[in-house]
Write a protein that holds these residues in place. Structure first.
Motif, short mmCIF file in Angstrom:
data_model
loop_
_atom_site.label_atom_id
_atom_site.label_comp_id
_atom_site.label_asym_id
_atom_site.label_seq_id
_atom_site.Cartn_x
_atom_site.Cartn_y
_atom_site.Cartn_z
N ALA A 15 1.24 -0.92 -0.23
CA ALA A 15 -0.31 0.06 0.18
C ALA A 15 0.96 1.16 -0.23
N LEU A 24 0.41 0.59 -4.19
CA LEU A 24 -0.26 1.48 -4.54
C LEU A 24 0.14 3.00 -4.37
N PRO A 41 -6.59 5.93 -8.58
CA PRO A 41 -6.98 4.29 -9.20
C PRO A 41 -6.36 4.51 -10.21
N HIS A 45 -6.18 -1.15 -11.65
CA HIS A 45 -6.76 -1.74 -9.71
C HIS A 45 -8.17 -1.70 -10.45
N VAL A 52 -13.04 0.39 -10.16
CA VAL A 52 -11.70 -0.22 -8.56
C VAL A 52 -11.90 -1.25 -7.92
N HIS A 53 -11.49 -1.88 -7.95
CA HIS A 53 -11.97 -3.68 -7.57
C HIS A 53 -12.07 -2.98 -5.74
N LEU A 56 -8.88 -3.50 -3.51
CA LEU A 56 -7.96 -2.57 -3.25
C LEU A 56 -8.52 -1.98 -2.25
N THR A 59 -7.73 -2.38 1.13
CA THR A 59 -6.97 -2.12 0.87
C THR A 59 -6.08 -0.66 1.97
N ALA A 60 -6.04 -0.06 1.17
CA ALA A 60 -6.30 1.62 1.54
C ALA A 60 -6.71 2.08 2.94
#
Length: 143
Positions: A15, A24, A41, A45, A52-53, A56, A59-60
């Motif tokens: 990340a 990222l 993104p 991504h 955007v997935h 992800l 994750t952020a």
């Protein structure tokens, strides 16, 4: 004016590392008692159709909470988290990430995170998570 503390990420962090070629590359800093980062993104991504997935996005959000701890000089691990997706995030739209502490009890810290569209501050996703502090790692990181 309060001191700004920032983190560039561990060398391999997916990340926040600035050197991970597939990461990222989110830069985090404390603004008062809020950890703030930005993520824009790109086409790599996407989950589907320019959206955007969600993994992800999580994750952020997970990392903005973890970096809230890191920028306090502490280390912890996600024990549990619940994310709520409110709107799709689109490629090219910068997201402002914000993380704050909700509460603390012994070795458990409850944190929250938000992903807001930078352009209009509309909430895209939010999360609440519990982190378990690791006092050994925190002492080692601070040396």
């Amino acid at each position: 004016m309060s001191e700004v503390r920032s983190a560039s990420g561990g060398e391999g962090c997916f990340a926040c590392s600035q050197t991970n070629p597939i990461g990222l590359k989110i830069h985090f800093e404390m603004q008062g008692d809020v950890c703030v980062g930005r993520f824009t993104p790109d086409v790599h991504h996407v989950g589907f159709d320019g959206v955007v997935h969600g993994g992800l996005i999580f994750t952020a959000l997970d990392d903005v909470m973890a970096n809230w701890l890191h920028l306090q000089g502490e280390a912890g691990f996600t024990a549990k988290a619940a994310v709520r997706y409110r709107l799709p995030a689109k490629v090219g739209e910068t997201l402002r990430l914000e993380g704050t502490q909700i509460s603390r009890r012994r070795r458990h810290v409850q944190l929250s995170g938000k992903a807001l569209r930078e352009a209009d501050s509309v909430l895209v996703a939010d999360v609440e998570g519990t982190f378990m502090l690791n006092p050994v790692a925190a002492a080692t990181d601070m040396e």
